[in-house]
Design a protein around this motif. Structure first.
Motif, mmCIF file in Angstrom:
data_model
loop_
_atom_site.group_PDB
_atom_site.id
_atom_site.type_symbol
_atom_site.label_atom_id
_atom_site.label_comp_id
_atom_site.label_asym_id
_atom_site.label_seq_id
_atom_site.Cartn_x
_atom_site.Cartn_y
_atom_site.Cartn_z
ATOM 1 N N ALA A 6 0.836 -1.200 0.000
ATOM 2 C CA ALA A 6 0.000 0.000 0.000
ATOM 3 C C ALA A 6 0.874 1.254 0.000
ATOM 4 O O ALA A 6 1.991 1.244 0.532
ATOM 5 N N PRO A 7 0.393 2.364 -0.568
ATOM 6 C CA PRO A 7 1.166 3.610 -0.530
ATOM 7 C C PRO A 7 1.499 4.054 0.887
ATOM 8 O O PRO A 7 2.567 4.615 1.132
ATOM 9 N N ALA A 8 0.581 3.794 1.823
ATOM 10 C CA ALA A 8 0.799 4.130 3.235
ATOM 11 C C ALA A 8 0.443 2.885 4.056
ATOM 12 O O ALA A 8 -0.706 2.732 4.495
ATOM 13 N N PRO A 9 1.394 1.979 4.272
ATOM 14 C CA PRO A 9 1.077 0.712 4.947
ATOM 15 C C PRO A 9 0.466 0.884 6.340
ATOM 16 O O PRO A 9 -0.482 0.178 6.682
ATOM 17 N N ASP A 10 1.005 1.797 7.147
ATOM 18 C CA ASP A 10 0.457 1.988 8.493
ATOM 19 C C ASP A 10 -1.019 2.360 8.425
ATOM 20 O O ASP A 10 -1.843 1.839 9.184
ATOM 21 N N GLU A 11 -1.357 3.278 7.523
ATOM 22 C CA GLU A 11 -2.736 3.730 7.400
ATOM 23 C C GLU A 11 -3.638 2.603 6.919
ATOM 24 O O GLU A 11 -4.769 2.444 7.392
ATOM 25 N N LEU A 36 -3.277 -0.591 7.448
ATOM 26 C CA LEU A 36 -3.515 -1.510 8.568
ATOM 27 C C LEU A 36 -4.451 -0.893 9.595
ATOM 28 O O LEU A 36 -5.344 -1.570 10.123
ATOM 29 N N LEU A 37 -4.294 0.393 9.882
ATOM 30 C CA LEU A 37 -5.197 1.056 10.821
ATOM 31 C C LEU A 37 -6.637 1.025 10.311
ATOM 32 O O LEU A 37 -7.580 0.870 11.101
ATOM 33 N N GLN A 38 -6.830 1.164 9.013
ATOM 34 C CA GLN A 38 -8.173 1.075 8.450
ATOM 35 C C GLN A 38 -8.787 -0.295 8.712
ATOM 36 O O GLN A 38 -9.972 -0.403 9.064
ATOM 37 N N PHE A 39 -8.001 -1.335 8.529
ATOM 38 C CA PHE A 39 -8.505 -2.686 8.787
ATOM 39 C C PHE A 39 -8.845 -2.854 10.267
ATOM 40 O O PHE A 39 -9.924 -3.361 10.609
ATOM 41 N N LEU A 40 -7.959 -2.427 11.142
ATOM 42 C CA LEU A 40 -8.202 -2.571 12.569
ATOM 43 C C LEU A 40 -9.465 -1.812 12.994
ATOM 44 O O LEU A 40 -10.290 -2.331 13.753
ATOM 45 N N GLN A 41 -9.616 -0.581 12.492
ATOM 46 C CA GLN A 41 -10.755 0.230 12.908
ATOM 47 C C GLN A 41 -12.062 -0.282 12.322
ATOM 48 O O GLN A 41 -13.083 -0.370 13.034
ATOM 49 N N SER A 42 -12.064 -0.652 11.047
ATOM 50 C CA SER A 42 -13.323 -1.074 10.427
ATOM 51 C C SER A 42 -13.803 -2.412 10.976
ATOM 52 O O SER A 42 -15.013 -2.635 11.122
ATOM 53 N N THR A 43 -12.888 -3.305 11.314
ATOM 54 C CA THR A 43 -13.314 -4.588 11.882
ATOM 55 C C THR A 43 -13.756 -4.417 13.329
ATOM 56 O O THR A 43 -14.701 -5.078 13.781
#
Length: 324
Positions: free
Chosen positions: A278-283, A285-292
């Motif tokens: 991803a262009p911004a890997p941290d972001e 992963l944070l999207q996955f953590l937050q949406s789940t």
């Protein structure tokens, strides 16, 4: 001032992980972390949800943190830079053995002899947990392949994931686990709790006592983690699940788009490569953590106003207003 998203090295590139190339090394490390984890288990009072047995990501690999023994402590560290297993004691003694290809039986015997030489004499249950067809450590001459490059890449991934998981953890005021490494399932995990009791877990986890499983899932959770492959998937991936899963959980809208619900595993999955590239890997992963987490918290009607807060900032205390 450094911020949570600052680089770990000049490129900050997340390492490529190849499950097929690393599988035998992961299997060896899985068994070695079980040995070390069981050593911690044998000396540590029980803490809720088995938090007393976990390992932690550190600057050179994985560590037990201090383990009590007599009037002092000892600590065991996997060093994935120099590729050594290191034992240090609070009275200043230090011992190490190389991490290299050898049978689990030989590695186990060498470690236990090394501990005894430091005055640490103990016994553990030699049967691996949560693995099919377990072989006692002292009898396992089937496993033992160790590729230093694959081990180093795995640890480099854990470093980056640990950083993002810890940032995600700061946005929660309720009970939340540390970011820790479970050697039974060989995964790095972080777990949020609603504060409510959960239905009694049915148990049935292979080679894990039902009493341990039921204590681990005594309360309602949303849990996320990472493992390098195996257990139903042949690639490294992030996962997220809820216990108990609320109605409609499996059909939640997730981010990033390539995240999906696995009907076989009954949890959300995001391939590691989707984050790594991803262009911004941290972001990502944070999207996955937050949406789940949202899927769990909304579906089960968690008290989100009381449990959540904004992400933590370095050097700035969370603002507190007078209670209503």
């Amino acid at each position: 001032m450094a911020q949570p998203g600052d680089v770990l090295d000049a490129s900050n590139a997340w390492p490529e992980l190849d499950y097929a190339a690393g599988r035998e090394t992961y299997e060896t490390l899985h068994l070695l972390t079980q040995i070390v984890g069981k050593i911690r288990l044998s000396r540590t009072p029980w803490l809720n949800h088995s938090w007393h047995v976990t390992l932690y990501v550190c600057a050179r690999g994985l560590t037990t943190s201090p383990i009590p023994y007599g009037e002092g402590t000892f600590e065991i560290c996997f060093d994935f830079i120099a590729h050594r297993l290191i034992v240090e004691t609070s009275d200043g003694q230090r011992w190490h053995m190389p991490l290299r290809s050898s049978t689990i039986a030989d590695l186990y015997a060498t470690l236990m002899a090394g501990l005894a030489g430091l005055g640490v004499r103990l016994a553990i249950n030699e049967t691996p947990n949560e693995l099919p067809d377990p072989i006692r450590f002292s009898e396992d001459r089937l496993h033992g392949h160790y590729d230093p490059d694959q081990a180093h890449r795995f640890w480099e991934a854990l470093l980056r994931i640990d950083r993002v998981f810890k940032l995600f953890r700061t946005g929660f005021l309720g009970k939340c686990s540390p970011v820790h490494f479970f050697w039974g399932s060989f995964d790095l995990a972080v777990t949020r709790f609603s504060g409510r009791r959960a239905p009694l877990h049915p148990g049935g986890v292979p080679y894990l006592p039902d009493s341990v499983v039921r204590e681990a899932y005594s309360h309602e959770v949303s849990s996320a983690g990472f493992w390098p492959g195996g257990g139903g998937i042949d690639y490294p991936a992030f996962y997220s699940y809820a216990y108990p899963a609320p109605p409609g959980f499996s059909s939640a809208v997730l981010r990033p788009q390539r995240a999906f619900f696995s009907t076989d595993l009954q949890e959300f999955i995001l391939p590691y490569d989707c984050v790594r590239t991803a262009p911004a890997p941290d972001e990502a992963l944070l999207q996955f953590l937050q949406s789940t987490y949202d899927a769990a918290a909304v579906g089960a009607a968690w008290d989100r106003a009381s449990l959540e807060c904004g992400p933590g900032e370095i050097g700035r205390p969370r603002a507190i207003s007078a209670p209503l």
